[in-house]
Design a protein around this motif. Structure first.
Motif, PDB file in Angstrom:
ATOM      1  N   SER A   1      -4.983  11.944   4.480  1.00 47.54           N
ATOM      2  CA  SER A   1      -3.584  12.404   4.350  1.00 47.54           C
ATOM      3  C   SER A   1      -3.418  13.407   3.217  1.00 47.54           C
ATOM      4  O   SER A   1      -2.425  14.129   3.167  1.00 47.54           O
TER       5      SER A   1
ATOM      6  N   TYR B   1      -9.044  13.552  11.954  1.00 48.22           N
ATOM      7  CA  TYR B   1      -9.237  12.277  11.240  1.00 48.22           C
ATOM      8  C   TYR B   1     -10.344  11.428  11.845  1.00 48.22           C
ATOM      9  O   TYR B   1     -11.060  10.733  11.118  1.00 48.22           O
TER      10      TYR B   1
ATOM     11  N   PRO C   1     -13.474   1.644   5.464  1.00 50.90           N
ATOM     12  CA  PRO C   1     -13.061   2.919   6.065  1.00 50.90           C
ATOM     13  C   PRO C   1     -11.593   3.247   5.823  1.00 50.90           C
ATOM     14  O   PRO C   1     -11.198   4.408   5.887  1.00 50.90           O
ATOM     15  N   ILE C   2     -10.778   2.219   5.510  1.00 48.80           N
ATOM     16  CA  ILE C   2      -9.369   2.479   5.227  1.00 48.80           C
ATOM     17  C   ILE C   2      -9.225   3.479   4.073  1.00 48.80           C
ATOM     18  O   ILE C   2      -8.259   4.251   4.048  1.00 48.80           O
ATOM     19  N   ILE C   3     -10.181   3.499   3.149  1.00 51.12           N
ATOM     20  CA  ILE C   3     -10.014   4.360   1.962  1.00 51.12           C
ATOM     21  C   ILE C   3     -10.168   5.839   2.324  1.00 51.12           C
ATOM     22  O   ILE C   3      -9.242   6.621   2.096  1.00 51.12           O
TER      23      ILE C   3
ATOM     24  N   VAL D   1     -13.306  10.072   9.541  1.00 49.94           N
ATOM     25  CA  VAL D   1     -13.554   8.639   9.316  1.00 49.94           C
ATOM     26  C   VAL D   1     -14.945   8.251   9.819  1.00 49.94           C
ATOM     27  O   VAL D   1     -15.629   7.424   9.205  1.00 49.94           O
TER      28      VAL D   1
ATOM     29  N   SER E   1       0.015   6.555   2.431  1.00 48.31           N
ATOM     30  CA  SER E   1      -1.305   7.020   2.879  1.00 48.31           C
ATOM     31  C   SER E   1      -2.193   5.838   3.274  1.00 48.31           C
ATOM     32  O   SER E   1      -2.987   5.932   4.218  1.00 48.31           O
ATOM     33  N   GLY E   2      -2.079   4.742   2.562  1.00 51.35           N
ATOM     34  CA  GLY E   2      -2.872   3.551   2.873  1.00 51.35           C
ATOM     35  C   GLY E   2      -2.475   2.952   4.213  1.00 51.35           C
ATOM     36  O   GLY E   2      -3.329   2.479   4.976  1.00 51.35           O
TER      37      GLY E   2
ATOM     38  N   LEU F   1       0.845  -1.205   0.000  1.00 53.59           N
ATOM     39  CA  LEU F   1       0.000   0.000   0.000  1.00 53.59           C
ATOM     40  C   LEU F   1       0.879   1.253   0.000  1.00 53.59           C
ATOM     41  O   LEU F   1       1.995   1.239   0.535  1.00 53.59           O
ATOM     42  N   PRO F   2       0.370   2.345  -0.571  1.00 50.58           N
ATOM     43  CA  PRO F   2       1.102   3.605  -0.448  1.00 50.58           C
ATOM     44  C   PRO F   2       1.142   4.032   1.027  1.00 50.58           C
ATOM     45  O   PRO F   2       0.380   3.507   1.851  1.00 50.58           O
TER      46      PRO F   2
ATOM     47  N   PHE G   1      -6.947   6.483  -5.168  1.00 46.95           N
ATOM     48  CA  PHE G   1      -6.500   5.454  -4.219  1.00 46.95           C
ATOM     49  C   PHE G   1      -6.997   4.081  -4.678  1.00 46.95           C
ATOM     50  O   PHE G   1      -6.239   3.101  -4.698  1.00 46.95           O
TER      51      PHE G   1
ATOM     52  N   ARG H   1      -5.450   4.677  11.145  1.00 49.29           N
ATOM     53  CA  ARG H   1      -6.600   5.522  11.511  1.00 49.29           C
ATOM     54  C   ARG H   1      -7.886   4.720  11.722  1.00 49.29           C
ATOM     55  O   ARG H   1      -8.880   5.285  12.202  1.00 49.29           O
TER      56      ARG H   1
ATOM     57  N   GLU I   1      -1.200   4.689   6.680  1.00 48.84           N
ATOM     58  CA  GLU I   1      -1.788   5.614   7.668  1.00 48.84           C
ATOM     59  C   GLU I   1      -3.290   5.361   7.798  1.00 48.84           C
ATOM     60  O   GLU I   1      -3.856   5.460   8.884  1.00 48.84           O
ATOM     61  N   GLY I   2      -3.931   5.029   6.677  1.00 51.83           N
ATOM     62  CA  GLY I   2      -5.366   4.708   6.701  1.00 51.83           C
ATOM     63  C   GLY I   2      -5.653   3.527   7.612  1.00 51.83           C
ATOM     64  O   GLY I   2      -6.619   3.544   8.381  1.00 51.83           O
ATOM     65  N   ILE I   3      -4.816   2.495   7.530  1.00 60.77           N
ATOM     66  CA  ILE I   3      -4.988   1.339   8.424  1.00 60.77           C
ATOM     67  C   ILE I   3      -4.888   1.790   9.880  1.00 60.77           C
ATOM     68  O   ILE I   3      -5.732   1.440  10.711  1.00 60.77           O
TER      69      ILE I   3
ATOM     70  N   ALA J   1      -9.955   6.983   5.267  1.00 55.39           N
ATOM     71  CA  ALA J   1      -8.912   7.205   6.284  1.00 55.39           C
ATOM     72  C   ALA J   1      -7.558   7.469   5.620  1.00 55.39           C
ATOM     73  O   ALA J   1      -6.753   8.253   6.134  1.00 55.39           O
ATOM     74  N   ALA J   2      -7.314   6.835   4.487  1.00 56.43           N
ATOM     75  CA  ALA J   2      -6.061   7.061   3.757  1.00 56.43           C
ATOM     76  C   ALA J   2      -6.051   8.434   3.088  1.00 56.43           C
ATOM     77  O   ALA J   2      -5.059   9.163   3.157  1.00 56.43           O
TER      78      ALA J   2
ATOM     79  N   LEU K   1      -4.777   0.476  -6.321  1.00 58.90           N
ATOM     80  CA  LEU K   1      -4.723  -0.825  -5.654  1.00 58.90           C
ATOM     81  C   LEU K   1      -4.415  -1.921  -6.670  1.00 58.90           C
ATOM     82  O   LEU K   1      -4.794  -1.813  -7.846  1.00 58.90           O
TER      83      LEU K   1
END
Lengths: 173, 173
Positions: B34, B11, B26-28, B15, A58-59, A55-56, B51, A65, A61-63, B30-31, B55
């Motif tokens: 950023s 955040y 929600p990861i999307i 989210v 940002s992804g 994942l990038p 995003f 969050r 960080e998404g996890i 949340a990512a 993938l």
């Protein structure tokens, strides 16, 4: 349940069972279902870790969050996922003294303000004192270091959740 | 709520509000937090779409596998997300005749067996007849075509969910 049984699961059952091995990220096990058959549980875990690593930033960080605060408002309001509830309770997060709770809340806010994601640690591998010590120390890290460190903790949590699910009578086929 | 207000959200609020604009992912959002500040709602949507597009193919299949069947067991058992419940009801999925329900169930199974993910369509842009016709026609596609088609539908659903949230008084700041 052994890996042969896991490999036979239709995607719906697979996602129902493993959907929260990474907190609130069912997309991750749902994605690695495409990689079946797995030769071992270790290979299943490796597929998850590879997906996360690809994942990038940002992804990643998404996890992070998608994770709740330790001893935070979801614990107080009873809105944690089942897995988080058990992990936080096991580490004594539901039984902090008022001074410990105040320190945890202050450090959690400091951490989130600095990094834009919550402090993540594998609670099953730490006790209350270790968690407070780590939280305080990790507040001093650089962003990139801390993002990588949080993701390492996510992988430890995932490892333990998978092994618990596979040994849990509930899902024995 | 306008984009300036969105850009100011911590955040956790972001989210909480946008966590299900892509079903159970929600990861999307949340990512893409950023990527703030967004110059417009369109830029916010574009960040989500970028995003998703970045993938791996397994990740796109993972997104599709987080979606419920149309008129499936989650609708019957009341376990749909609020957004899906409203969308499916709006397209009449909760009021199929028994022969329509049987046809839908048969085609859903055929589709899932063929592709390993569920049929995804933006229910708000289609009625019952169009959904059944599309489901039947799309069962004939190749895997790569259908994966891309499903993701296009995910983006339409996301677009409508974002606009509904932004116009919804609940989240006006």
């Amino acid at each position: 349940m052994d890996i042969a049984a896991v490999n036979l699961l239709p995607y719906e059952d697979f996602v129902n069972i493993f959907g929260n091995v990474v907190e609130k990220c069912p997309i991750i096990p749902a994605a690695v279902w495409s990689r079946r058959p797995f030769v071992s549980v270790k290979a299943f875990e490796a597929a998850i870790n590879e997906f996360v690593d690809a994942l990038p930033e940002s992804g990643k960080e998404g996890i992070l969050r998608c994770h709740p605060d330790l001893a935070g408002r979801d614990l107080k309001s009873g809105t944690l996922t089942r897995e988080s509830q058990e992990e936080q309770a096991g580490a004594g997060m539901d039984a902090l003294s008022s001074s410990e709770a105040a320190r945890m809340a202050r450090l959690n806010e400091e951490y989130k303000k600095r990094f834009g994601f919550p402090f993540v640690i594998c609670a099953r591998m730490n006790d209350k004192a270790a968690i407070l010590q780590q939280l305080s120390a990790r507040c001093q890290n650089e962003l990139a270091v801390e993002r990588a460190r949080g993701i390492e903790e996510v992988k430890k949590i995932c490892h333990l959740r998978i092994h618990l699910l596979l040994s849990d009578g509930t899902f024995k086929l």
